[in-house]
Design a protein around this motif. Structure first.
Motif, short mmCIF file in Angstrom:
data_model
loop_
_atom_site.label_atom_id
_atom_site.label_comp_id
_atom_site.label_asym_id
_atom_site.label_seq_id
_atom_site.Cartn_x
_atom_site.Cartn_y
_atom_site.Cartn_z
N ALA A 111 -9.37 -2.92 -8.49
CA ALA A 111 -10.07 -1.90 -9.27
C ALA A 111 -9.93 -0.52 -8.63
O ALA A 111 -9.72 0.49 -9.33
N ILE A 112 -10.02 -0.46 -7.31
CA ILE A 112 -9.86 0.82 -6.62
C ILE A 112 -8.43 1.33 -6.79
O ILE A 112 -8.21 2.52 -7.08
N HIS A 113 -7.45 0.45 -6.64
CA HIS A 113 -6.05 0.88 -6.78
C HIS A 113 -5.76 1.36 -8.19
O HIS A 113 -5.03 2.36 -8.38
N ARG A 114 -6.31 0.69 -9.20
CA ARG A 114 -6.09 1.13 -10.58
C ARG A 114 -6.72 2.49 -10.83
O ARG A 114 -6.16 3.32 -11.54
N ALA A 115 -7.91 2.72 -10.24
CA ALA A 115 -8.61 3.98 -10.48
C ALA A 115 -8.02 5.12 -9.66
O ALA A 115 -7.97 6.27 -10.13
N GLN A 116 -7.57 4.82 -8.43
CA GLN A 116 -7.07 5.86 -7.53
C GLN A 116 -5.84 5.33 -6.78
O GLN A 116 -5.92 4.98 -5.60
N PRO A 117 -4.71 5.28 -7.46
CA PRO A 117 -3.52 4.67 -6.85
C PRO A 117 -3.01 5.41 -5.62
O PRO A 117 -2.22 4.84 -4.85
N GLU A 118 -3.45 6.63 -5.41
CA GLU A 118 -2.99 7.37 -4.23
C GLU A 118 -3.72 6.94 -2.96
O GLU A 118 -3.28 7.26 -1.84
N ARG A 119 -4.82 6.22 -3.10
CA ARG A 119 -5.59 5.80 -1.93
C ARG A 119 -4.80 4.79 -1.09
O ARG A 119 -4.19 3.86 -1.62
N ARG A 120 -4.83 4.96 0.23
CA ARG A 120 -4.21 4.01 1.15
C ARG A 120 -5.20 2.87 1.37
O ARG A 120 -6.25 3.07 1.98
N ILE A 121 -4.85 1.71 0.89
CA ILE A 121 -5.78 0.59 0.89
C ILE A 121 -5.13 -0.63 1.52
O ILE A 121 -3.90 -0.79 1.47
N ALA A 122 -5.93 -1.49 2.13
CA ALA A 122 -5.44 -2.77 2.65
C ALA A 122 -6.42 -3.85 2.22
O ALA A 122 -7.63 -3.65 2.25
N LEU A 123 -5.88 -4.99 1.81
CA LEU A 123 -6.67 -6.16 1.47
C LEU A 123 -6.39 -7.21 2.53
O LEU A 123 -5.33 -7.83 2.55
#
Length: 392
Positions: free
Chosen positions: A23-35
């Protein structure tokens, strides 16, 4: 990996953590995220199911990429004195498909399955290897464990995916088949026809103790399948022991797990259906709510989710009360009568119940009429403290 800096680290890649990351990636794809997930795949070895009406359009859009088995023909329940076909469309998602879809939709650098976490803080994640990931926001969605601060019982289950030698003939899911022997707990069998010759059979118990005997449950599943003429190859199996929460000190529970500045979400954060462990609608709603607030600093997001958790606890008190009736008022071999009576109620009420959205009128309607447990035992159950959810 030392020196890598993230905007958001989601720790725990089960249903809740995976949906939050997506959900975070869909809303803000520029965010650097790790799962980050300790196991080798996201979602573990599970199956999640829900009714089509449980999700709003935004929730449907979040779940749409995941391959789902859909049964538009409705579903069935079976009890010793009552059998019913319900019209609601039912859906199911296997964890293997959950894993494959997350790996496809999330950025490659976000995929960190098979990575064990030693500790979390508001500034990042310490891995078991000693490596450290800096993160502006850390969201902890790891599994929930037993807690002395909560009371209740246990949902113990074993499921088997069987590929039959010939068509099994089952058209629609059987949500509860409680015509089986009860064995000192509320026992029912859950059946999903996954294809003309594929069927999923799960043996489930609402039990006082968290004991799971794989050999015994395996034999009972085999006997159930044999009684229906289903023979074939076992494709896969799953087991689980989940808490069924009937009360406790939720603030003390949250405080016992809280790390300052870290978002506490998923089942670990209290975002479950306390009676049914039916989590998909709750996990979807929470993922979308968190994704809308990721502009907040980590400590602010932690407070936002903490407020949601406490609101959820207050809103689900009705289900904890019913759980008390189940575990503390009903004799184990007669617990099925509570659900047998419940499944005589209007179908929209039943669907709202599973989605944890029962209205005041629903609650009144559920409690009206002859009680399925003796009144003195019901009063004693409501006044009692319940059993702490700890494993001996």
């Amino acid at each position: 990996m030392n020196g890598r800096t993230l905007d958001i680290a989601v720790v725990g890649g089960g249903l809740a953590g995976g949906l939050i990351a997506l959900a975070i990636h869909r809303a803000q794809p520029e965010r650097r995220i790790a799962l980050i997930e300790a196991g080798g795949s996201y979602g573990g070895n599970h199956r999640w199911s829900w009714f089509t009406g449980d999700l709003n359009p935004e929730g449907e859009a979040l779940m749409e990429p995941f391959p789902q088995t859909v049964w538009p023909e409705g579903n069935m329940v079976r009890f010793p004195a009552h059998q019913r076909q319900l019209a609601g469309e039912y859906r199911s998602l296997a964890s293997a498909d959950f894993d494959r879809t997350l790996r496809r939709l999330l950025p490659q650098q976000a995929i960190m399955a098979g990575t064990r976490v030693e500790s979390v803080s508001e500034h990042g994640v310490e891995l078991e290897t000693g490596e450290r990931l800096a993160a502006a926001t850390v969201i902890d969605c790891r599994d929930a464990g037993p807690s002395e601060h909560l009371t209740g019982g246990w949902q113990v289950f074993m499921g088997r995916h069987l590929r039959c030698d010939s068509p099994h003939g089952v058209v629609r899911p059987i949500i509860m088949d409680a015509t089986v022997e009860q064995h000192g707990a509320y026992r029912f069998v859950y059946v999903l026809p996954l294809g003309p010759q594929d069927i999923f059979v799960e043996d489930t118990y609402y039990a006082d103790e968290p004991r799971l005997d794989r050999a015994v449950l395996s034999e009972r599943i085999a006997a159930y399948c044999a009684s229906h003429g289903w023979t074939g190859e076992t494709v896969g199996e799953e087991t689980g022991v989940l808490p069924v929460i009937t009360g406790g000190d939720f603030a003390a529970y949250r405080d016992s797990l809280a790390v300052p500045g870290v978002v506490l979400a998923g089942a670990r954060g209290g975002f479950t259906h306390p009676l049914t462990s039916y989590t998909t609608p709750i996990a979807v709603a929470n993922a979308l709510a968190i994704a809308r607030q990721t502009h907040l600093a980590g400590d602010e997001l932690a407070r936002f989710v903490d407020r949601r958790a406490r609101d959820h606890w207050r809103a689900t008190g009705f289900y904890r009360m019913l759980g008390k009736m189940l575990f503390d008022a009903a004799r184990p071999e007669l617990r099925y009568k509570i659900f047998e009576r419940f499944y005589r109620l209007p179908e929209p009420l039943i669907e709202r119940f599973y989605a944890a959205r029962s209205t005041r009128l629903d609650q009144l309607r559920t409690l009206t009429g002859k009680p399925p447990v003796p009144i003195p035992r019901a009063i004693a159950a409501l006044l009692g403290k319940g059993r702490p959810l700890v494993q001996g």
